[in-house]
Design a protein around this motif. Structure first.
Motif: not given
Length: 880
Positions: A339, A415, A417, A436, A438
């Motif tokens: 992450e 994202q 997050i 976060f 993707d």
């Protein structure tokens, strides 16, 4: 290492001696010294020494950092005895009193002992990687304490060039250097003492009192390895008084195995001339009581630079180790997390990011430090979104959610997050940490899964689930408009033959092309779906009457008029059977409409395929009868509802019996007598035909054994083999087991197989039929001429008989077509040296015609209907 500068005059003197030795031995000379990291580096070289040779020697010595060179020069202290004692392999369990861990950079190994004189490097394991050196001498150079200063090397490119004389010269050179080192170290100590000044006359603590004041374990050993002093902490840790420690060696105190570990550490400290610090967790009885101890060992020298002994100190570093491990763990997690992680100060300015962060965003770390995260703003979120986020952060210290951000290249990505607030000791905000991931791939996968859930992966048409949703919607729409809706099921005829003959990849090509063609024949507001392997459904809206539905169906049927050109270049044709149900007459809900269209499609298939049919009420009744029949068939064998009848086969010339054909019958307790033409297709469809077929074979064989035991001679019993039976890889073995189980000789068994079954997989049929023929079983082709015969395969099949189908015998001799076909089949069979048998012979005219045209055998109502075994007495032949 001992950090003493070698004066330039001394180096010049050593170089002069080195050149003299090299000249006398006609070789090249090198002097290496250890640097701060413990690696050897070139200090001096004789004239004409090649750089590549120097690099080769250095590479080998430094590659084995823990190498030992045999010391042949005269030692100057007892330290040499400690230093050159062969080390022992370190055990994995450590004593709780002292801690020593093997150090890969300094641990000596018995296998890495280099001989002082190598006359041929190509034969020496240590120097084999560099055979171009030829012959070589390599001797260690030691400080007075025994610590390693470096090494002296003499080498020549030719093997056997250097001799014992050269070795003696080298030894003299090393002794001279070591004497110089002794003087250099003595002068260095004297300069140090002068710089420190005279000792104060003020009263100072005695040594014992001084070391007893430390919690750390402190002890001293002399050059013979005997403990000369220790503090109170040592006594407590070792659980013995000082009187039992002082004057003892490690061997006396702890035994040889543990002593070897401690002595190995002493040797390393002496060799390097510097303190050695190692740490290891004690092997405590309970995990919670494990301690981390750090041991420092250092050599002690006299004012003259001679080794006086070894000083040791051990301390508890558990807290430091715990903090260190936590920091290491946190650092590794930060660096290696998949992450993205970004840390900002309380003003929101970026202070650090991990590797995953700039891999995901495309920014380098240097580009991000000091920047504000608004750099990534995608402009997809309004001010209210960020206000809510910051309010949550300030009030609760955490916020989680999805954000669309922008990469460096401008692309926008989603994202997932989590932002956390980090406070200092007084509760003020110090940092914000955002973690976060993707989720672009996740979003794409969700879209793909949604597509897979509702659309066919091959044709990309709506699947059954999507069709039912659309059909329900179309029904509601038709009800609201008071309109009709046509549900059309399109099932490709005999598509399995395409897959079996050309492979599934070609079949898939044709299905994709068929989907395109069908899609072009329906309007945009209509629905086309693929609900099975070769089954499609079209929903045609706006139907006013049956004529509109017929017109729409004829449009769909046009797609089959042109051949399908596949990647192999073949032009293949397809036909389809279609069933139609109309809303509201044939059903008012999606399930009923689809079920009734399916029933109509099966009626179209039963009536010859390549056609369409509308649903009628009688189809529902027919389906219910079919279901009753299917359920009853499952218990037919167990209930003894199946039985066999036998029809004689006669020689047309002599009218003598040559065999019987076993014919299956079913008399159900509730449904009554059921024709094989009705229940055999059902058995094939529900997968019972294999079990029923084996029952028929075994029952017929047992009947044959009974007749033989009664002295009745009947030739062969013919048993029909279903296509699904022959296609099983175990069929031949199953026939063998039945013959062995019943005891019927194979010469009394005949198997009848339809030509269409053999043509589905002719190569497999040829193999299995040949195996059956080798057993002595006679094989015949049933219903010859009704399928798509291949004469090329027919001549390869290991068969004995051809049966003329009763459809060609009917109307003989009055129908010229049937008479021509019968004659052709007889001539073809005889040309292939096969016997010909006609079935369905019912009149003397038919029998006479067949006999006159050399047909060999016949069966039919003219001779006998199928009979139970008890009614066949007149047909048995007597032995000749």
């Amino acid at each position: 290492m001992i950090d003493v500068i070698i004066p330039q005059p001394q180096q010049d003197s050593w170089l002069s001696d080195l050149n003299l030795v090299a000249e006398m031995s006609a070789c090249h000379g090198l002097i290496f010294a250890r640097n701060d990291s413990g690696q050897l580096s070139l200090l001096l070289q004789s004239m004409a020494a090649a750089d590549e040779d120097i690099a080769s020697i250095l590479a080998q010595l430094n590659a084995h950092h823990g190498f030992k060179l045999q010391q042949t020069a005269t030692p100057h202290s007892k330290a040499a005895d400690i230093f050159h004692t062969q080390p022992v392999e370190q055990p994995s369990v450590f004593h709780s009193h002292q801690v020593m861990v093997s150090n890969a950079k300094t641990q000596l190994s018995p296998q890495l002992v280099a001989k002082p004189l190598v006359t041929d490097t190509s034969l020496d394991p240590f120097w084999q990687p560099y055979p171009c050196l030829g012959s070589l001498i390599c001797l260690p150079i030691l400080w007075p304490s025994g610590a390693s200063f470096g090494a002296l090397c003499l080498y020549h490119s030719a093997p056997h060039h250097l001799t014992d004389k050269s070795l003696q010269l080298a030894q003299l050179n090393v002794n001279s250097i070591q004497l110089g080192l002794t003087e250099i170290l003595r002068q260095h100590r004297a300069d140090e003492a002068l710089a420190r000044g005279e000792q104060s006359k003020l009263q100072v603590l005695d040594l014992q009192t001084f070391i007893d004041s430390f919690e750390e374990h402190i002890w001293v050993k002399n050059i013979d390895g005997i403990y000369t002093i220790c503090n109170l902490s040592v006594e407590k840790a070792w659980e013995m008084p000082r009187s039992e420690i002082i004057g003892k060696t490690d061997v006396e105190l702890f035994g040889k195995d543990i002593a070897d570990i401690f002595l190995d550490g002493d040797r390393l400290a002496i060799e390097t001339g510097t303190p050695i610090i190692v740490a290891e967790c004690l092997d405590g009885g309970e995990q919670a009581k494990h301690l981390w101890l750090e041991t420092l060992k250092m050599p002690a020298f006299t004012a003259e630079g001679q080794l006086a002994g070894v000083i040791g100190m051990t301390r508890n570093i558990s807290k430091h180790k715990e903090v260190e491990e936590q920091l290491t763990l946190a650092t590794n997690v930060f660096k290696n997390s998949v992450e993205g992680v970004v840390v900002t100060d309380r003003h929101g300015n970026i202070t650090d990011v991990n590797g995953a962060f700039y891999e995901i965003t495309g920014y380098s770390r240097e580009e991000l430090l000091g920047q504000n995260p608004r750099l990534f703003n995608s402009e997809r979120h309004d001010k209210a979104f960020f206000d809510a986020m910051w309010n949550a952060l300030l009030e609760t210290g955490k916020w989680s959610g999805e954000i669309w951000n922008r990469r460096k290249n401008g692309t926008i990505f989603p994202q997932n997050i989590t932002i956390s607030t980090i406070y200092d000791d007084v509760g003020d905000i110090r940092y914000f940490v955002a973690v976060f991931s993707d989720i672009s791939a996740q979003k794409q996968s969700e879209a793909q899964l949604a597509h897979l859930a509702y659309f066919d992966s091959l044709t990309h048409l709506p699947n059954r689930m999507k069709l039912m949703m659309q059909l329900k919607q179309e029904v509601r729409h038709a009800k609201r408009l008071n309109a009709q809706l046509a549900t059309v099921i399109i099932d490709v005829d005999l598509f399995k033959h395409i897959n079996d003959s050309f492979g599934h990849s070609i079949g898939d090509e044709m299905l994709v092309e068929l989907a395109k063609r069908l899609r072009s024949k329906v309007r945009d507001q209509d629905v086309l779906s693929r609900i099975g392997g070769d089954e499609f459904v079209a929903l045609i809206s706006g139907i006013q009457n049956d004529e509109d539905a017929t017109h729409a169906i004829n449009q769909l049927r046009q797609v089959f008029e042109q051949p399908f050109v596949v990647s192999t270049g073949d032009h293949l044709r397809l036909t389809a059977s279609m069933g139609v149900s109309l809303y509201p007459n044939d059903g008012t809900d999606a399930d009923t409409l689809l079920r009734n269209a399916d029933a109509a499609m099966y009626r179209a298939k039963n009536e010859g395929r390549n056609d369409f049919a509308f649903y009628t009420e009688s189809l529902t009744k027919q389906s219910l009868e079919h279901l009753k029949l299917q359920n009853a068939l499952y218990g037919a064998i167990a209930q003894d509802a199946l039985y066999l009848m036998y029809q004689p086969k006669l020689d047309l010339s002599t009218r003598k019996t040559v065999g019987f054909e076993a014919l299956l019958r079913w008399n159900d307790p509730q449904l009554g007598q059921i024709s094989p033409a009705v229940f055999i297709p059902v058995a094939e469809k529900v997968g019972l035909i294999h079990d029923i077929g084996l029952w028929v074979l075994e029952t017929a064989c047992r009947q044959g054994v009974t007749w033989l035991a009664e002295g009745r001679h009947f030739g062969r019993i013919a048993v029909n083999v279903a296509g699904q039976q022959l296609q099983r890889s175990t069929f031949v073995e199953e026939v063998k087991r039945v013959l062995e189980k019943t005891g019927l000789p194979a010469k009394h068994l005949e198997l009848e197989v339809t030509e269409s079954v053999m043509m589905q997989n002719p190569d497999l049929a040829i193999r299995d039929l040949k195996l059956l023929g080798d057993l002595g079983i006679e094989l015949s082709v049933d219903d010859f001429g009704t399928g798509y015969s291949s004469l090329n395969y027919l001549k390869k099949l290991p068969i004995h008989k051809l049966k003329i189908d009763q459809s060609f015998v009917r109307d003989i001799p009055f129908d010229t077509n049937n008479t021509a076909i019968a004659k052709a089949v007889i001539a073809l069979g005889h040309a292939l040296k096969l016997e010909i048998i006609a079935e369905g012979v019912e009149t003397e005219e038919q029998a006479d015609f067949l006999r006159q045209n050399q047909c060999d055998q016949a069966q039919g109502y003219l001779f006998s209907r199928p009979q139970l075994p008890s009614a066949l007495e007149a047909f048995f032949t007597n032995p000749e």
